[in-house]
Design a protein around this motif. Structure first.
Motif, mmCIF file in Angstrom:
data_model
loop_
_atom_site.group_PDB
_atom_site.id
_atom_site.type_symbol
_atom_site.label_atom_id
_atom_site.label_comp_id
_atom_site.label_asym_id
_atom_site.label_seq_id
_atom_site.Cartn_x
_atom_site.Cartn_y
_atom_site.Cartn_z
ATOM 1 N N SER A 190 77.941 37.036 57.914
ATOM 2 C CA SER A 190 77.596 38.462 57.830
ATOM 3 C C SER A 190 76.660 38.826 58.972
ATOM 4 O O SER A 190 75.832 38.027 59.381
ATOM 5 C CB SER A 190 76.900 38.774 56.501
ATOM 6 N N ARG A 235 85.779 41.383 50.602
ATOM 7 C CA ARG A 235 85.209 40.712 51.763
ATOM 8 C C ARG A 235 86.298 39.921 52.479
ATOM 9 O O ARG A 235 87.392 39.717 51.960
ATOM 10 C CB ARG A 235 84.095 39.754 51.324
ATOM 11 N N ASP A 280 79.583 32.983 53.532
ATOM 12 C CA ASP A 280 79.630 34.439 53.702
ATOM 13 C C ASP A 280 78.311 34.955 54.288
ATOM 14 O O ASP A 280 78.326 35.830 55.151
ATOM 15 C CB ASP A 280 79.927 35.119 52.368
#
Length: 56
Positions: free
Chosen positions: A55, A22, A51
């Motif tokens: 996203s 990621r 995160d």
């Protein structure tokens, strides 16, 4: 997508192939061990939330 996710106190340990890293793992924002083909990273609760917000 991780091969293995292990919930631990205060976060999560993830084991995954290197090509599935990621943005935070590439940028060095989460601690990781690089074994060439795969990595092991530790995501704190704060990093997991950050995160999820970033996203699509």
């Amino acid at each position: 997508m991780s091969w293995l996710r292990i919930p631990v106190l205060g976060g999560e340990i993830k084991v995954k192939p290197k090509y599935q890293m990621r943005w935070a793992e590439r940028a060095g924002l989460v601690p990781k061990l690089n074994f060439g083909f795969f990595i092991i990273s530790w995501w704190s609760r704060e990093a997991l939330e950050r995160d999820r917000r970033n996203s699509p």
